[in-house]
Write a protein that holds these residues in place. Structure first.
Motif, PDB file in Angstrom:
ATOM      1  N   ILE A  47       0.839  -1.195   0.000  1.00  0.00           N
ATOM      2  CA  ILE A  47       0.000   0.000   0.000  1.00  0.00           C
ATOM      3  C   ILE A  47       0.880   1.253   0.000  1.00  0.00           C
ATOM      4  O   ILE A  47       0.440   2.346  -0.321  1.00  0.00           O
ATOM      5  N   PHE A  48       2.160   1.054   0.310  1.00  0.00           N
ATOM      6  CA  PHE A  48       3.125   2.148   0.166  1.00  0.00           C
ATOM      7  C   PHE A  48       3.819   1.992  -1.167  1.00  0.00           C
ATOM      8  O   PHE A  48       4.180   0.878  -1.547  1.00  0.00           O
ATOM      9  N   SER A  49       3.998   3.109  -1.894  1.00  0.00           N
ATOM     10  CA  SER A  49       4.932   3.010  -3.011  1.00  0.00           C
ATOM     11  C   SER A  49       5.867   4.217  -2.945  1.00  0.00           C
ATOM     12  O   SER A  49       5.418   5.348  -2.726  1.00  0.00           O
ATOM     13  N   ASN A  50       7.144   3.907  -3.053  1.00  0.00           N
ATOM     14  CA  ASN A  50       8.212   4.890  -2.820  1.00  0.00           C
ATOM     15  C   ASN A  50       8.033   5.622  -1.492  1.00  0.00           C
ATOM     16  O   ASN A  50       8.226   6.833  -1.406  1.00  0.00           O
ATOM     17  N   GLY A  51       7.617   4.897  -0.489  1.00  0.00           N
ATOM     18  CA  GLY A  51       7.482   5.476   0.849  1.00  0.00           C
ATOM     19  C   GLY A  51       6.212   6.281   1.063  1.00  0.00           C
ATOM     20  O   GLY A  51       5.996   6.806   2.145  1.00  0.00           O
ATOM     21  N   LEU A  52       5.373   6.377   0.023  1.00  0.00           N
ATOM     22  CA  LEU A  52       4.137   7.151   0.184  1.00  0.00           C
ATOM     23  C   LEU A  52       2.908   6.240   0.153  1.00  0.00           C
ATOM     24  O   LEU A  52       2.907   5.208  -0.513  1.00  0.00           O
ATOM     25  N   ILE A  53       1.858   6.684   0.874  1.00  0.00           N
ATOM     26  CA  ILE A  53       0.652   5.861   0.957  1.00  0.00           C
ATOM     27  C   ILE A  53      -0.206   6.038  -0.292  1.00  0.00           C
ATOM     28  O   ILE A  53      -0.436   7.158  -0.735  1.00  0.00           O
ATOM     29  N   ASN A  54      -0.692   4.918  -0.813  1.00  0.00           N
ATOM     30  CA  ASN A  54      -1.722   4.987  -1.845  1.00  0.00           C
ATOM     31  C   ASN A  54      -3.072   4.959  -1.110  1.00  0.00           C
ATOM     32  O   ASN A  54      -3.522   3.922  -0.627  1.00  0.00           O
ATOM     33  N   GLU A  55      -3.697   6.130  -0.982  1.00  0.00           N
ATOM     34  CA  GLU A  55      -4.878   6.250  -0.121  1.00  0.00           C
ATOM     35  C   GLU A  55      -6.061   5.437  -0.621  1.00  0.00           C
ATOM     36  O   GLU A  55      -6.844   4.916   0.174  1.00  0.00           O
ATOM     37  N   ALA A  56      -6.197   5.315  -1.949  1.00  0.00           N
ATOM     38  CA  ALA A  56      -7.317   4.531  -2.487  1.00  0.00           C
ATOM     39  C   ALA A  56      -7.161   3.074  -2.064  1.00  0.00           C
ATOM     40  O   ALA A  56      -8.119   2.428  -1.611  1.00  0.00           O
ATOM     41  N   LEU A  57      -5.930   2.556  -2.194  1.00  0.00           N
ATOM     42  CA  LEU A  57      -5.701   1.155  -1.789  1.00  0.00           C
ATOM     43  C   LEU A  57      -5.916   0.983  -0.291  1.00  0.00           C
ATOM     44  O   LEU A  57      -6.481  -0.009   0.166  1.00  0.00           O
ATOM     45  N   LEU A  58      -5.473   1.989   0.475  1.00  0.00           N
ATOM     46  CA  LEU A  58      -5.597   1.889   1.928  1.00  0.00           C
ATOM     47  C   LEU A  58      -7.071   1.868   2.346  1.00  0.00           C
ATOM     48  O   LEU A  58      -7.481   1.078   3.200  1.00  0.00           O
ATOM     49  N   LYS A  59      -7.838   2.728   1.713  1.00  0.00           N
ATOM     50  CA  LYS A  59      -9.273   2.803   2.041  1.00  0.00           C
ATOM     51  C   LYS A  59      -9.947   1.453   1.782  1.00  0.00           C
ATOM     52  O   LYS A  59     -10.719   0.948   2.599  1.00  0.00           O
ATOM     53  N   ASP A  60      -9.597   0.871   0.657  1.00  0.00           N
ATOM     54  CA  ASP A  60     -10.140  -0.426   0.296  1.00  0.00           C
ATOM     55  C   ASP A  60      -9.694  -1.505   1.282  1.00  0.00           C
ATOM     56  O   ASP A  60     -10.480  -2.353   1.707  1.00  0.00           O
ATOM     57  N   ALA A  61      -8.424  -1.411   1.664  1.00  0.00           N
ATOM     58  CA  ALA A  61      -7.839  -2.429   2.541  1.00  0.00           C
ATOM     59  C   ALA A  61      -8.458  -2.417   3.930  1.00  0.00           C
ATOM     60  O   ALA A  61      -8.574  -3.458   4.568  1.00  0.00           O
TER      61      ALA A  61
END
Ligand code: DC
Length: 223
Positions: A47-61
């Protein structure tokens, strides 16, 4: 009765909260463990890419994340989706990313809702950063715990060393200072002492002295 224990990273909040819960037979909830469990899930599921959160993936997760506390021997362990993650969530890798996860508003909303549900039927001691300010603003007793950053880093260093974690004092010190800054400067539910919280600086106190002090506070509220 609700007891809210907030404060800086690695200041001994959990040690105090656990001991109080045991003494007064309240349930204990370590809210930091919940943010750590979400972080562990995010790290394991890209859910992190290059140290940053992908918020859409996180919300889903978030829908797939089930956090529980279960007794293991004498201790209460955090479980993530049926797996005991108590030791994994304490590792420095999780500590590096947890402030980013805990700054996300929808993660906080979900954790706060779960925390309130967990405490709905019993007296509770809950520790975290926003318990006295957001989760239980009406808690009967609020304690804000702190200690100098050097002392906190030394305590955490000794704890991780005992567990065999190969991490330097300097790395812990820097991580702790960074988390203090991130936790207290974030936009959503920043770490701050509630107006009606009692400040407890334990830099020069033993675990037992801190416990005795807090027991008196609880007893005065009960009576
Ligand atoms: O208490 P701890 O160090 O295990 O908490 C881990 C992180 O989770 C901490 O850096 C801030 C965050 N946290 C939070 O934002 N709100 C809480 N109620 C508890 C923890």
């Amino acid at each position: 009765m609700k007891i809210a224990i907030d404060g800086h990273s690695s200041c001994g909040k959990s040690t105090l909260a656990k001991a109080l819960a045991k003494k007064f037979n309240f349930i204990y909830i370590d809210t930091g463990a919940m943010y750590r469990a979400v972080t562990l899930y995010a790290l394991k599921n890209e859910i992190f890419s290059n140290g940053l959160i992908n918020e859409a993936l996180l919300k889903d997760a978030l829908k797939d994340i089930k956090i529980e506390f279960r007794r293991v021997g004498e201790n209460l362990h955090a479980w993530l989706n049926g797996e005991d993650v108590e030791s994994e969530i304490r590792k420095i890798e999780v500590s590096r990313y947890v402030s980013q996860i805990s700054a996300v508003g929808f993660v906080r909303n979900e954790m706060v809702a779960q925390q309130r549900r967990m405490a709905s039927n019993s007296s509770v001691v809950m520790d975290g950063r926003d318990i006295g300010t957001v989760v239980f603003p009406d808690a009967e007793l609020k304690i804000f715990v702190t200690a100098s950053p050097e002392i906190r880093a030394e305590r955490r260093f000794n704890e991780l060393k005992t567990k065999g974690d190969n991490v330097s004092y300097e790395e812990i010190f820097q991580n702790l200072k960074a988390r203090d800054l991130q936790d207290s400067s974030r936009a959503v539910a920043p770490l701050r002492q509630a107006d009606d919280a009692i400040l407890l600086d334990n830099s020069n106190m033993t675990i037992n002295e801190q416990f005795e002090y807090a027991v008196k506070l609880v007893e005065s509220k009960i009576s």
